[in-house]
Design a protein around this motif. Structure first.
Motif, PDB file in Angstrom:
ATOM      1  N   ILE A  40       0.837  -1.200   0.000  1.00 19.14           N
ATOM      2  CA  ILE A  40       0.000   0.000   0.000  1.00 19.14           C
ATOM      3  C   ILE A  40       0.873   1.252   0.000  1.00 19.14           C
ATOM      4  O   ILE A  40       0.632   2.191  -0.731  1.00 19.14           O
ATOM      5  CB  ILE A  40      -0.952   0.003   1.223  1.00 19.14           C
ATOM      6  CG1 ILE A  40      -1.841  -1.251   1.219  1.00 19.14           C
ATOM      7  CG2 ILE A  40      -1.774   1.281   1.287  1.00 19.14           C
ATOM      8  CD1 ILE A  40      -2.722  -1.386   0.004  1.00 19.14           C
ATOM      9  N   SER A  41       1.903   1.250   0.850  1.00 13.41           N
ATOM     10  CA  SER A  41       2.833   2.387   0.879  1.00 13.41           C
ATOM     11  C   SER A  41       4.183   1.923   1.397  1.00 13.41           C
ATOM     12  O   SER A  41       4.278   0.944   2.140  1.00 13.41           O
ATOM     13  CB  SER A  41       2.284   3.519   1.755  1.00 13.41           C
ATOM     14  OG  SER A  41       2.255   3.118   3.105  1.00 13.41           O
ATOM     15  N   GLU A  45      12.053   7.011   6.822  1.00 12.93           N
ATOM     16  CA  GLU A  45      12.070   8.136   7.751  1.00 12.93           C
ATOM     17  C   GLU A  45      13.440   8.178   8.408  1.00 12.93           C
ATOM     18  O   GLU A  45      13.926   7.164   8.901  1.00 12.93           O
ATOM     19  CB  GLU A  45      10.982   7.937   8.813  1.00 12.93           C
ATOM     20  CG  GLU A  45      11.044   8.892   9.953  1.00 12.93           C
ATOM     21  CD  GLU A  45      10.142   8.490  11.109  1.00 12.93           C
ATOM     22  OE1 GLU A  45      10.214   9.180  12.136  1.00 12.93           O
ATOM     23  OE2 GLU A  45       9.403   7.500  11.004  1.00 12.93           O
ATOM     24  N   LYS A  46      14.050   9.336   8.379  1.00 16.80           N
ATOM     25  CA  LYS A  46      15.352   9.499   9.037  1.00 16.80           C
ATOM     26  C   LYS A  46      15.129  10.119  10.406  1.00 16.80           C
ATOM     27  O   LYS A  46      14.438  11.115  10.526  1.00 16.80           O
ATOM     28  CB  LYS A  46      16.279  10.379   8.212  1.00 16.80           C
ATOM     29  CG  LYS A  46      16.845   9.673   7.009  1.00 16.80           C
ATOM     30  CD  LYS A  46      18.027  10.442   6.468  1.00 16.80           C
ATOM     31  CE  LYS A  46      18.547   9.811   5.215  1.00 16.80           C
ATOM     32  NZ  LYS A  46      19.464   8.756   5.407  1.00 16.80           N
ATOM     33  N   GLN A  47      15.719   9.494  11.397  1.00 14.95           N
ATOM     34  CA  GLN A  47      15.687  10.047  12.745  1.00 14.95           C
ATOM     35  C   GLN A  47      17.092  10.511  13.082  1.00 14.95           C
ATOM     36  O   GLN A  47      18.050   9.754  12.922  1.00 14.95           O
ATOM     37  CB  GLN A  47      15.234   9.005  13.763  1.00 14.95           C
ATOM     38  CG  GLN A  47      13.779   8.646  13.668  1.00 14.95           C
ATOM     39  CD  GLN A  47      13.352   7.710  14.782  1.00 14.95           C
ATOM     40  OE1 GLN A  47      14.169   7.105  15.449  1.00 14.95           O
ATOM     41  NE2 GLN A  47      12.054   7.587  14.963  1.00 14.95           N
ATOM     42  N   VAL A  60       6.724   0.096   5.738  1.00 15.95           N
ATOM     43  CA  VAL A  60       6.071  -0.515   4.593  1.00 15.95           C
ATOM     44  C   VAL A  60       4.732  -1.062   5.067  1.00 15.95           C
ATOM     45  O   VAL A  60       4.673  -1.868   6.001  1.00 15.95           O
ATOM     46  CB  VAL A  60       6.931  -1.655   3.985  1.00 15.95           C
ATOM     47  CG1 VAL A  60       6.224  -2.294   2.804  1.00 15.95           C
ATOM     48  CG2 VAL A  60       8.301  -1.132   3.575  1.00 15.95           C
ATOM     49  N   ILE A  61       3.659  -0.581   4.443  1.00 14.03           N
ATOM     50  CA  ILE A  61       2.307  -1.027   4.788  1.00 14.03           C
ATOM     51  C   ILE A  61       1.815  -1.936   3.671  1.00 14.03           C
ATOM     52  O   ILE A  61       1.882  -1.595   2.491  1.00 14.03           O
ATOM     53  CB  ILE A  61       1.337   0.173   4.947  1.00 14.03           C
ATOM     54  CG1 ILE A  61       1.880   1.181   5.951  1.00 14.03           C
ATOM     55  CG2 ILE A  61      -0.057  -0.306   5.342  1.00 14.03           C
ATOM     56  CD1 ILE A  61       2.025   0.667   7.356  1.00 14.03           C
ATOM     57  N   CYS A  62       1.319  -3.127   4.067  1.00 13.89           N
ATOM     58  CA  CYS A  62       0.816  -4.110   3.102  1.00 13.89           C
ATOM     59  C   CYS A  62      -0.620  -4.490   3.451  1.00 13.89           C
ATOM     60  O   CYS A  62      -1.019  -4.446   4.620  1.00 13.89           O
ATOM     61  CB  CYS A  62       1.670  -5.371   3.121  1.00 13.89           C
ATOM     62  SG  CYS A  62       3.361  -5.118   2.602  1.00 13.89           S
ATOM     63  N   THR A  77      12.993   0.407   1.086  1.00 20.41           N
ATOM     64  CA  THR A  77      11.649   0.638   0.555  1.00 20.41           C
ATOM     65  C   THR A  77      11.589   0.377  -0.951  1.00 20.41           C
ATOM     66  O   THR A  77      10.519   0.127  -1.479  1.00 20.41           O
ATOM     67  CB  THR A  77      11.195   2.088   0.825  1.00 20.41           C
ATOM     68  OG1 THR A  77      12.170   2.992   0.326  1.00 20.41           O
ATOM     69  CG2 THR A  77      10.989   2.318   2.312  1.00 20.41           C
ATOM     70  N   TRP A  78      12.726   0.396  -1.621  1.00 16.94           N
ATOM     71  CA  TRP A  78      12.714   0.217  -3.068  1.00 16.94           C
ATOM     72  C   TRP A  78      12.308  -1.202  -3.472  1.00 16.94           C
ATOM     73  O   TRP A  78      11.875  -1.421  -4.600  1.00 16.94           O
ATOM     74  CB  TRP A  78      14.049   0.617  -3.691  1.00 16.94           C
ATOM     75  CG  TRP A  78      15.254  -0.070  -3.122  1.00 16.94           C
ATOM     76  CD1 TRP A  78      16.048   0.380  -2.106  1.00 16.94           C
ATOM     77  CD2 TRP A  78      15.786  -1.322  -3.521  1.00 16.94           C
ATOM     78  NE1 TRP A  78      17.041  -0.531  -1.838  1.00 16.94           N
ATOM     79  CE2 TRP A  78      16.911  -1.590  -2.704  1.00 16.94           C
ATOM     80  CE3 TRP A  78      15.442  -2.271  -4.488  1.00 16.94           C
ATOM     81  CZ2 TRP A  78      17.681  -2.737  -2.818  1.00 16.94           C
ATOM     82  CZ3 TRP A  78      16.215  -3.411  -4.601  1.00 16.94           C
ATOM     83  CH2 TRP A  78      17.320  -3.634  -3.778  1.00 16.94           C
ATOM     84  N   SER A  79      12.428  -2.163  -2.582  1.00 18.18           N
ATOM     85  CA  SER A  79      12.000  -3.538  -2.887  1.00 18.18           C
ATOM     86  C   SER A  79      10.483  -3.698  -2.815  1.00 18.18           C
ATOM     87  O   SER A  79       9.965  -4.768  -3.130  1.00 18.18           O
ATOM     88  CB  SER A  79      12.630  -4.519  -1.901  1.00 18.18           C
ATOM     89  OG  SER A  79      14.028  -4.525  -1.999  1.00 18.18           O
ATOM     90  N   TYR A  80       9.790  -2.641  -2.385  1.00 19.10           N
ATOM     91  CA  TYR A  80       8.348  -2.720  -2.161  1.00 19.10           C
ATOM     92  C   TYR A  80       7.625  -1.614  -2.933  1.00 19.10           C
ATOM     93  O   TYR A  80       7.140  -0.640  -2.351  1.00 19.10           O
ATOM     94  CB  TYR A  80       8.055  -2.622  -0.655  1.00 19.10           C
ATOM     95  CG  TYR A  80       8.817  -3.655   0.132  1.00 19.10           C
ATOM     96  CD1 TYR A  80       8.356  -4.970   0.181  1.00 19.10           C
ATOM     97  CD2 TYR A  80      10.009  -3.345   0.776  1.00 19.10           C
ATOM     98  CE1 TYR A  80       9.074  -5.934   0.858  1.00 19.10           C
ATOM     99  CE2 TYR A  80      10.726  -4.308   1.467  1.00 19.10           C
ATOM    100  CZ  TYR A  80      10.249  -5.593   1.497  1.00 19.10           C
ATOM    101  OH  TYR A  80      10.959  -6.559   2.168  1.00 19.10           O
TER     102      TYR A  80
END
Length: 150
Positions: A40-41, A45-47, A60-62, A77-80
């Protein structure tokens, strides 16, 4: 002396338990199911941790079986890509990006990491106690020596 011995023995016991748990975790076969989920997304995020150090978190939301899950143990995140199906692992009501995530998220994995961090903490405390004891003994020896003759 007694404190140093006690903390030393506790540290060694914790270290031994950590090593045993590492082997148990490595050889564990947790129950999981390989499933297809739709991304889904996927966002990073950098902390900022201070002093120029950062930590990158990958969210990563699925969607799987009509429910939304945050994917655990995602390393990028690029794998998703959004909208695409991905192979993930369902275990204990959570979705994981890989089998290592399933293992470290299991009860054995949680206990292993608790002992690992406990061992590191005890090591710091033991070294501090040892250092303080050494300084105390050195000060006592200096007090017990007779003053230099003139």
């Amino acid at each position: 002396m007694k404190k140093t011995l006690i903390f030393g023995l506790l540290t060694l016991a914790c270290l031994a338990a950590t090593v045993v748990l590492w082997f148990v975790l490595r050889d564990s076969q947790p129950e999981y199911e390989e499933v297809q989920a739709i991304v889904i997304s996927a966002e990073s995020e950098k902390q900022y941790l201070g002093k120029g150090n950062t930590l990158t978190l990958h969210h990563v939301i699925c969607r799987y079986n009509g429910a939304l899950y945050e994917l655990k143990n995602a390393h990028d995140t690029w794998s998703y890509p959004e909208g695409r199906p991905v192979t993930v692992f369902l275990s204990g009501g959570k979705l994981y990006a890989n089998i290592e995530g399933v293992k470290t998220g299991s009860p054995v994995g949680i206990v292993y990491f608790a002992f690992l961090f406990g061992t590191l903490g005890l090591l710091v405390v033991t070294l501090s106690v040892f250092s303080l004891e050494s300084k105390r003994k050195k000060a006592l020896r200096a007090q017990m020596q007779p003053p230099p003759a003139k």
